[in-house]
Motif scaffolding. Structure first.
Motif, PDB file in Angstrom:
ATOM      1  N   ASP A 111       0.810  -1.184   0.066  1.00  0.00           N
ATOM      2  CA  ASP A 111      -0.020  -0.039  -0.137  1.00  0.00           C
ATOM      3  C   ASP A 111       0.800   1.091  -0.108  1.00  0.00           C
ATOM      4  O   ASP A 111       0.334   2.408   0.072  1.00  0.00           O
ATOM      5  CB  ASP A 111      -0.838   0.096   1.120  1.00  0.00           C
ATOM      6  CG  ASP A 111      -0.178  -0.120   2.621  1.00  0.00           C
ATOM      7  OD1 ASP A 111       1.095   0.118   2.461  1.00  0.00           O
ATOM      8  OD2 ASP A 111      -0.901   0.088   3.779  1.00  0.00           O
ATOM      9  N   GLY A 112       2.168   1.178   0.014  1.00  0.00           N
ATOM     10  CA  GLY A 112       3.082   2.485  -0.004  1.00  0.00           C
ATOM     11  C   GLY A 112       3.488   2.750   1.246  1.00  0.00           C
ATOM     12  O   GLY A 112       4.332   3.682   1.370  1.00  0.00           O
ATOM     13  N   LEU A 192       5.044  13.540   4.639  1.00  0.00           N
ATOM     14  CA  LEU A 192       6.186  12.438   3.805  1.00  0.00           C
ATOM     15  C   LEU A 192       7.441  12.959   3.333  1.00  0.00           C
ATOM     16  O   LEU A 192       8.352  12.307   3.665  1.00  0.00           O
ATOM     17  CB  LEU A 192       5.195  11.706   2.841  1.00  0.00           C
ATOM     18  CG  LEU A 192       4.257  10.954   3.303  1.00  0.00           C
ATOM     19  CD1 LEU A 192       3.595   9.832   2.417  1.00  0.00           C
ATOM     20  CD2 LEU A 192       4.607   9.985   4.407  1.00  0.00           C
ATOM     21  N   SER A 193       7.302  13.976   2.888  1.00  0.00           N
ATOM     22  CA  SER A 193       8.526  14.674   2.162  1.00  0.00           C
ATOM     23  C   SER A 193       9.657  15.225   3.528  1.00  0.00           C
ATOM     24  O   SER A 193      10.523  15.135   3.506  1.00  0.00           O
ATOM     25  CB  SER A 193       8.374  15.710   1.117  1.00  0.00           C
ATOM     26  OG  SER A 193       7.720  16.968   1.991  1.00  0.00           O
TER      27      SER A 193
END
Length: 313
Positions: A111-112, A192-193
């Protein structure tokens, strides 16, 4: 008439002899003065390149100046060296929380999302990302609890700015990170970054669950992220290997270079009568690996110097 001619001939001959003798005497004295005022080729060849009197003290020079490296090239080499100071994480220590545990590799799930350990005592390192100590955001994740009770990161929210995080590899090499900030984010809306993305700094982020457990979602509603940064002074500096094949022929000391890419030069020391080494010259990497000893009756030693200023034994 004959007598006058003969007298003239004798006079001319006398003057000629006097002139020759004078020229010989004058020339001999001039040549002797020239010889004593100029060194011979042999003397010139035996002149040491540098002596202890003309060699500046090491502390007066930067490493770049001492070993004749441009400031730009020195900074590039420094950066390359720092980039190699990462380690493969095997153990995690958080002194404040009395945590000491294993680190295992985890990857990305279908799912990443980031994988997590299948137990509540280990911590997972996100292997597709940077190694701890590399530029970027290395990430560790651990459970906050389990069905049987608290897990490894149960007290992670008790950390404060300035607390220490220690990462260790299988050889015992350590990197020290320091907490900079802590933030909580919704599990489906974390930056996330900022957590996983690239960075010019060497960072380590610790993640665990926090907040209310959502039974419908099967997870906690929030994620706690502890943002830390490498303490550069914690990087262990390796002692370089000494040069090889040191030889002395007459007054000439020669040696072979250390081929490590982070070696920048060598220091030559003369051993004083009291056993103390006196720095007599520094030799850059691009220079001939030799030194003409000022006093061959002393012992000499040569030490390798690397980009951090560390010397060989």
């Amino acid at each position: 008439m004959t007598f006058i001619l003969k007298k003239s001939i004798w006079l001319i001959l006398f003057l000629f002899i006097i002139g020759v003798l004078g020229a010989w005497f004058y020339g001999t004295e001039t040549n002797e003065t020239h010889r004593t005022s100029q060194p011979s080729n042999k003397d010139e060849g035996m002149k040491p390149v540098e002596t202890s009197e003309s060699t500046p003290e090491i502390q007066e020079l930067s490493l770049a100046e001492e070993f004749k490296i441009s400031e730009d090239d020195f900074e590039i080499l420094q950066q390359l060296y720092q980039d190699t100071q990462s380690i493969h994480p095997e153990f995690l220590q958080i002194p404040k929380l009395d945590i000491s545990t294993n680190i295992i590799e985890v990857g990305q799930l279908e799912d990443g999302s980031m994988g997590v350990p299948d137990n509540d005592i280990d911590v997972g390192w996100y292997e597709p990302g940077p190694l701890p100590g590399e530029k970027g955001n290395a990430v560790l994740a651990g459970h906050v609890d389990s069905r049987t009770g608290p897990a490894i990161f149960y007290e992670l929210d008790q950390l404060e700015v300035g607390d220490e995080i220690i990462i260790q590899d299988s050889n015992g090499e350590e990197l020290l990170f320091e907490v900079e900030k802590m933030e909580s984010f919704p599990f489906d809306d974390a930056p996330l970054s900022e957590i996983f993305g690239s960075s010019d700094e060497k960072r380590l982020n610790l993640i665990t669950c926090t907040g209310v457990f959502n039974r419908e979602q099967g997870t906690h509603e929030d994620r706690l992220v502890v943002f830390t940064k490498l303490v550069e002074d914690s990087i262990s500096e390796e002692t370089p290997e000494p040069p090889s094949q040191i030889e002395i022929n007459g007054q000439l000391l020669t040696f072979h270079a250390n081929r490590d890419e982070f070696v920048i030069g060598y220091r030559v020391y003369m051993i004083e009568e009291n056993g103390e080494p006196e720095h007599v010259t520094s030799i850059a990497n691009h220079e001939r690996k030799s030194y003409l000893m000022e006093d061959p009756n002393h012992n000499y030693m040569v030490r390798t110097v690397n980009i951090t200023g560390e010397e060989s034994e």
